[in-house]
Design an enzyme around this catalytic site. Sequence first.
Site, PDB file in Angstrom:
ATOM      1  N   ASP A 179     -57.657  30.583  17.373  1.00  0.00           N
ATOM      2  CA  ASP A 179     -56.787  30.416  18.966  1.00  0.00           C
ATOM      3  C   ASP A 179     -57.900  30.600  19.913  1.00  0.00           C
ATOM      4  O   ASP A 179     -58.736  31.330  19.982  1.00  0.00           O
ATOM      5  CB  ASP A 179     -55.936  31.702  18.840  1.00  0.00           C
ATOM      6  CG  ASP A 179     -54.475  31.492  19.441  1.00  0.00           C
ATOM      7  OD1 ASP A 179     -54.543  30.895  20.515  1.00  0.00           O
ATOM      8  OD2 ASP A 179     -53.567  31.811  18.669  1.00  0.00           O
TER       9      ASP A 179
ATOM     10  N   ASP B  77     -54.141  28.074  23.895  1.00  0.00           N
ATOM     11  CA  ASP B  77     -53.126  28.739  24.629  1.00  0.00           C
ATOM     12  C   ASP B  77     -52.566  28.159  25.772  1.00  0.00           C
ATOM     13  O   ASP B  77     -53.613  28.225  26.670  1.00  0.00           O
ATOM     14  CB  ASP B  77     -53.312  30.470  24.410  1.00  0.00           C
ATOM     15  CG  ASP B  77     -52.350  31.220  24.708  1.00  0.00           C
ATOM     16  OD1 ASP B  77     -51.350  31.447  23.826  1.00  0.00           O
ATOM     17  OD2 ASP B  77     -52.353  31.726  25.963  1.00  0.00           O
TER      18      ASP B  77
ATOM     19  N   GLU C 127     -51.034  24.332  23.092  1.00  0.00           N
ATOM     20  CA  GLU C 127     -49.783  24.858  23.394  1.00  0.00           C
ATOM     21  C   GLU C 127     -49.396  24.495  24.930  1.00  0.00           C
ATOM     22  O   GLU C 127     -50.019  24.908  25.908  1.00  0.00           O
ATOM     23  CB  GLU C 127     -49.941  26.367  23.212  1.00  0.00           C
ATOM     24  CG  GLU C 127     -48.394  26.881  23.284  1.00  0.00           C
ATOM     25  CD  GLU C 127     -48.289  28.407  23.808  1.00  0.00           C
ATOM     26  OE1 GLU C 127     -47.325  28.915  23.578  1.00  0.00           O
ATOM     27  OE2 GLU C 127     -49.289  28.654  24.712  1.00  0.00           O
TER      28      GLU C 127
ATOM     29  N   HIS D 278     -45.350  32.771  16.347  1.00  0.00           N
ATOM     30  CA  HIS D 278     -45.195  34.273  16.621  1.00  0.00           C
ATOM     31  C   HIS D 278     -44.440  34.616  17.856  1.00  0.00           C
ATOM     32  O   HIS D 278     -44.222  35.755  18.153  1.00  0.00           O
ATOM     33  CB  HIS D 278     -46.566  34.931  16.795  1.00  0.00           C
ATOM     34  CG  HIS D 278     -47.448  34.266  17.872  1.00  0.00           C
ATOM     35  ND1 HIS D 278     -47.692  32.841  17.776  1.00  0.00           N
ATOM     36  CD2 HIS D 278     -47.722  34.768  18.937  1.00  0.00           C
ATOM     37  CE1 HIS D 278     -48.271  32.575  19.165  1.00  0.00           C
ATOM     38  NE2 HIS D 278     -48.245  33.675  19.873  1.00  0.00           N
ATOM     39  N   ASP D 279     -43.936  33.478  18.665  1.00  0.00           N
ATOM     40  CA  ASP D 279     -43.324  33.801  19.888  1.00  0.00           C
ATOM     41  C   ASP D 279     -41.646  33.634  19.650  1.00  0.00           C
ATOM     42  O   ASP D 279     -41.078  33.856  20.724  1.00  0.00           O
ATOM     43  CB  ASP D 279     -43.777  32.956  21.075  1.00  0.00           C
ATOM     44  CG  ASP D 279     -45.313  33.362  21.517  1.00  0.00           C
ATOM     45  OD1 ASP D 279     -45.477  34.511  21.511  1.00  0.00           O
ATOM     46  OD2 ASP D 279     -45.929  32.422  21.982  1.00  0.00           O
TER      47      ASP D 279
END
Length: 556
Positions: free
Chosen positions: A98, A199, A255, A329-330
Amino acid sequence: MDKQWWKESVVYQIYPRSFYDSNGDGIGDIKGIISKLDYLTELGINVVWLSPVYESPNDDNGYDISDYKAIMDDFGTMEDWDQLLDEMHKRGIKLVMDLVVNHTSDEHHWFAESRSSKDNPYRDYYIWRPGKGDEPPTDWIASFGGSAWEYDKKTDEYFLHMFSRKQPDLNWENEQVRQDVYEMMRFWLDKGVDGFRMDVINMISKKEILPSCDAYQKGDAEAEAYQFNLPGVHDYLREMNEEVLSKYDIMTVGECPKVTPEEAIKYTAVERQELNMVFQFEHMGLDKHKGRPKWELKELELRDLKNNLSKWQEELANSGWNSLYWSNHDQPRTVSRFGDDTHYHRESATMLATLLHMMKGTPYIYQGEEIGMTNIHFDSIEDYRDIETLNHYREMVEEKGMRPVDIMPAIYVKSRDNARTPMQWSAEEKAGFTTGTPWIDVNPNYQNINVEQALEDKDSIFHYYKKLIQLRRQHEVIVYGKYQLLDADHPSVFAYERELNGDQLIVICNFYGEETTFDLGNRKAAEVVISNYANELPASDEIKLRPYEAIVYRLD
Ligand code: ISL
Ligand code: CA
């Protein structure tokens, strides 16, 4: 046909804090991941995206990084990480890290320097502005609530943070910031990592907006135009590609909240030399009202989902590449969100998996999805850990005076903690995740939903995922074939065709818990490729579908 290994891959996302705890402190860690690699080999995935493991004060569970080149103590050491990479590569699994570079932690030494004085060499690493009298420079709202500007007494100015106040935004306009980020990326790439998930990478450019952004109010459609996909993002990504990415054989996925297919092509078209693919969010917004906060719930309409996913399939058919996902994970757990985790747990989880994995793009599986893990329902807000959830609750209850009973239902449906409860490994205490006290409680359904049981039962969701992954390896048409939606108006069936050099598949998914029918037209089914019910070749054109039934036929 432009063949690439990352187009033929299936990615598994690990959220390390909740994956497996090797030393009993209640927190998942790198050694824990190493001990579960054989499980991932069994599933058959070939790429892992690892959520942040860098040093962090954990205001946002590692998405607030205080040292990009160090491993968080909770997770282990750099030696552990080196061993992880080694063990993964031995098994033919690639590692995607990430990359969180829209912001750092406020505890990063760059920020400590930056806030110390206006003439510090690091001042311009972040975005500082004087206030307007007693007010912040603009009325921007941060993602996790409150103003996006935080006043800092030391120098009597405000710094920008699009997420929590402990996540100051980096100033990408500053060439030195970019060079430092590239240098850090090379550090990991030279260690052998196989790519980055970036991200909120479409938020890094602010240069076009900062001079005048008074217009922005929370919920304004216009606001998005100021914060996402600004032209500068593409300049920075092309530079990053030229200086770093293009020098390695890696995969990149950006993302990109609020991205449209048109924008996505700009990020991913081969000739533009930016990224391989992006995560789009349009299908994640179909169960809320447009332009409204995610907490204002709405039922998903199948029609909207068909239109949306088909639009992405079609618009990126010849340029760019799709990433395919239901969860991360969100996001809430997909079987709870779009399936039926009570009456048709197995059927709806496998139907959703079929629908996604037969599409064109690179599929992503979020840990626990492959055993059908479900949303969590904690009675008390005290048991929640996610900063977004807690800030929302506080704002609604403490500032707006709402009653907790009126707030909790949306938290049950949408909280990010739904995805963050510990991985359910077995029916043992604490789901076999830890011998200690987990940092967030386990879902009480672990006695029925866990890996041990899923491995034993050959009809489990796990074995179905495994088969889907194998099929992608066996049939090129699943990776590269053309997509076409069928029967767009069917109220309960999502069906489509895939075709490559005369190879044809038809994918038929009953999206609901009631029986229905589907007309094959003149198509002649030659083989059942996969189905979540026992299935033979159809006896007539009209096929009967049981609740959440999914069938894939190869056509003659
Ligand atoms: O989580 C969301 C909605 O509930 C998203 O809006 C999310 O904040 C957005 O997709 C950005 O997410 C990424 O950056 C955040 C971090 O909190 C998320 O975990 C991460 O995936 C800030 O780094
Ligand atoms: Ca641990």
